[in-house]
Design an enzyme around this catalytic site. Structure first.
Site, PDB file in Angstrom:
ATOM      1  N   GLU A 101       1.300  -1.013  -0.739  1.00 27.30           N
ATOM      2  CA  GLU A 101      -0.227  -0.193   0.185  1.00 27.30           C
ATOM      3  C   GLU A 101       1.112   1.324  -0.290  1.00 27.30           C
ATOM      4  OE1 GLU A 101      -2.769   1.129  -0.179  1.00 27.30           O
ATOM      5  OE2 GLU A 101      -4.432   0.478   0.700  1.00 27.30           O
ATOM      6  N   ASP A 102       0.503   2.204  -1.066  1.00 29.70           N
ATOM      7  CA  ASP A 102       0.902   3.892  -0.627  1.00 29.70           C
ATOM      8  C   ASP A 102       0.998   4.297   0.766  1.00 29.70           C
ATOM      9  OD1 ASP A 102      -1.444   3.616  -1.516  1.00 29.70           O
ATOM     10  OD2 ASP A 102      -1.048   4.912  -1.936  1.00 29.70           O
ATOM     11  N   ASP A 105      -4.044   5.570   6.121  1.00 29.68           N
ATOM     12  CA  ASP A 105      -5.072   7.116   7.010  1.00 29.68           C
ATOM     13  C   ASP A 105      -6.074   6.048   6.825  1.00 29.68           C
ATOM     14  OD1 ASP A 105      -5.803   9.916   7.099  1.00 29.68           O
ATOM     15  OD2 ASP A 105      -6.078  10.083   4.673  1.00 29.68           O
ATOM     16  N   PHE A 154      -1.742  16.122   3.953  1.00 32.73           N
ATOM     17  CA  PHE A 154      -2.350  15.465   2.670  1.00 32.73           C
ATOM     18  C   PHE A 154      -0.869  15.403   1.597  1.00 32.73           C
ATOM     19  CE2 PHE A 154      -3.656  14.976  -1.397  1.00 32.73           C
ATOM     20  CZ  PHE A 154      -4.740  14.190  -0.997  1.00 32.73           C
ATOM     21  N   ARG A 167       0.665  12.329  -9.173  1.00 31.78           N
ATOM     22  CA  ARG A 167       1.671  11.438  -9.341  1.00 31.78           C
ATOM     23  C   ARG A 167       2.945  10.709  -9.735  1.00 31.78           C
ATOM     24  NH1 ARG A 167      -2.744   7.702  -7.432  1.00 31.78           N
ATOM     25  NH2 ARG A 167      -4.881   8.117  -8.181  1.00 31.78           N
TER      26      ARG A 167
HETATM   27  P1  IMP Z   1      -7.784   5.631   4.284  1.00 29.08           P
HETATM   28  O1  IMP Z   1      -8.587   4.169   3.414  1.00 29.08           O
HETATM   29  O2  IMP Z   1      -8.395   6.531   4.722  1.00 29.08           O
HETATM   30  O3  IMP Z   1      -6.994   4.946   4.870  1.00 29.08           O
HETATM   31  O4  IMP Z   1      -7.259   5.930   2.795  1.00 29.08           O
HETATM   32  C1  IMP Z   1      -6.320   4.857   1.176  1.00 29.08           C
HETATM   33  C2  IMP Z   1      -6.118   5.463   0.310  1.00 29.08           C
HETATM   34  O5  IMP Z   1      -6.107   6.594   0.755  1.00 29.08           O
HETATM   35  C3  IMP Z   1      -4.653   5.603   0.236  1.00 29.08           C
HETATM   36  O6  IMP Z   1      -3.941   3.690  -0.420  1.00 29.08           O
HETATM   37  C4  IMP Z   1      -4.465   5.935  -1.103  1.00 29.08           C
HETATM   38  O7  IMP Z   1      -4.972   6.186  -2.363  1.00 29.08           O
HETATM   39  C5  IMP Z   1      -5.398   8.222  -0.571  1.00 29.08           C
HETATM   40  N1  IMP Z   1      -4.718   8.596   0.769  1.00 29.08           N
HETATM   41  C6  IMP Z   1      -5.419   8.671   1.948  1.00 29.08           C
HETATM   42  N2  IMP Z   1      -4.642   9.653   2.279  1.00 29.08           N
HETATM   43  C7  IMP Z   1      -3.644  10.269   0.843  1.00 29.08           C
HETATM   44  C8  IMP Z   1      -2.900  11.657   1.581  1.00 29.08           C
HETATM   45  O8  IMP Z   1      -2.377  12.382   2.072  1.00 29.08           O
HETATM   46  N3  IMP Z   1      -2.711  12.346  -0.156  1.00 29.08           N
HETATM   47  C9  IMP Z   1      -2.577  11.012  -1.258  1.00 29.08           C
HETATM   48  N4  IMP Z   1      -3.775  10.015  -1.098  1.00 29.08           N
HETATM   49  C10 IMP Z   1      -3.898   9.687   0.365  1.00 29.08           C
HETATM   50 MG    MG Z   2      -3.502   3.266  -2.131  1.00 27.73          MG
END
Ligand code: IMP
Ligand code: MG
Length: 177
Positions: A101-102, A105, A154, A167
């Site tokens: 995973e990148d 969050d 962010f 990206r």
């Molecule tokens: P989550 O479901 O809130 O944990 O976020 C998951 C996905 O949202 C990540 O895999 C990212 O692709 C995107 N994401 C979350 N935080 C960021 C950020 O700070 N910048 C860019 N993409 C984000």
């Molecule tokens: Mg992701």
């Protein structure tokens, strides 16, 4: 570098820092999976650059899988709704899976992905994330391998986007409106 709409990008994690940390993460994965084969699963689209770099450091037999998920739409906070945009193309049953995973969050995406994969009965699943925002977490999940713990900012670049932009940036920056 300045973005459109007067957004400002502040460099945050350099290419060199990313490369070094990926080597350390890979070393740990190589040690943990010695003698095993894995399915290296890349979540799309944000993890593509991280995945491409870390698999080159892995010394264990592996095959690639891709899983497309989307939750964000065009904002900077999670919609909470995760959907599969591209499905796996081979079974993962009885195989050892590592999800790359990148960024984690809120954890909603990873938690959805883990449920989705567990239903396919893999032998094991672990998760490796380049970035982790522990204070943003809304689900009780703990990634097994973490590159950097970061505050609730962010970030963009190195695969990560804001409204599908940035990206391709080779480093990670913080986007300030
Ligand atoms: P989550 O479901 O809130 O944990 O976020 C998951 C996905 O949202 C990540 O895999 C990212 O692709 C995107 N994401 C979350 N935080 C960021 C950020 O700070 N910048 C860019 N993409 C984000
Ligand atoms: Mg992701």
């Amino acid at each position: 570098m300045s973005a459109s709409n007067n957004a400002q990008i502040t460099p945050y994690i350099s290419r060199e820092q990313i490369a070094l940390r990926i080597q350390e993460m890979a070393k740990k994965i190589n040690a943990d999976y010695t003698g095993q084969e894995i399915v290296a699963l890349c979540t799309l689209k944000g993890s593509v650059l991280f995945f491409a770099d870390i698999v080159r450091e892995l010394k264990i037999p592996l095959r690639f899988e891709f899983l497309g998920t989307s939750s964000y739409g065009h904002g900077t906070t999670s919609s909470g709704e995760v959907k599969v945009t591209l499905d796996l193309n081979s079974p993962i049953s009885d195989q050892h899976v590592i999800v790359f995973e990148d960024i984690v969050d809120s954890g909603l995406t990873l938690s959805f992905v883990l449920d989705y994969l567990r239903a396919r009965k893999p032998a094991s699943i672990k998760t490796a994330t380049l970035l982790f925002k522990p204070t943003a977490l809304k689900k009780p999940i703990k990634p097994d391998y973490v590159g950097f713990e970061i505050p609730n900012d962010f970030v963009i670049g190195y695969g990560m986007d804001y409204a599908e932009k940035y990206r391709e940036m080779p480093y990670i920056g913080v986007l300030k409106p």
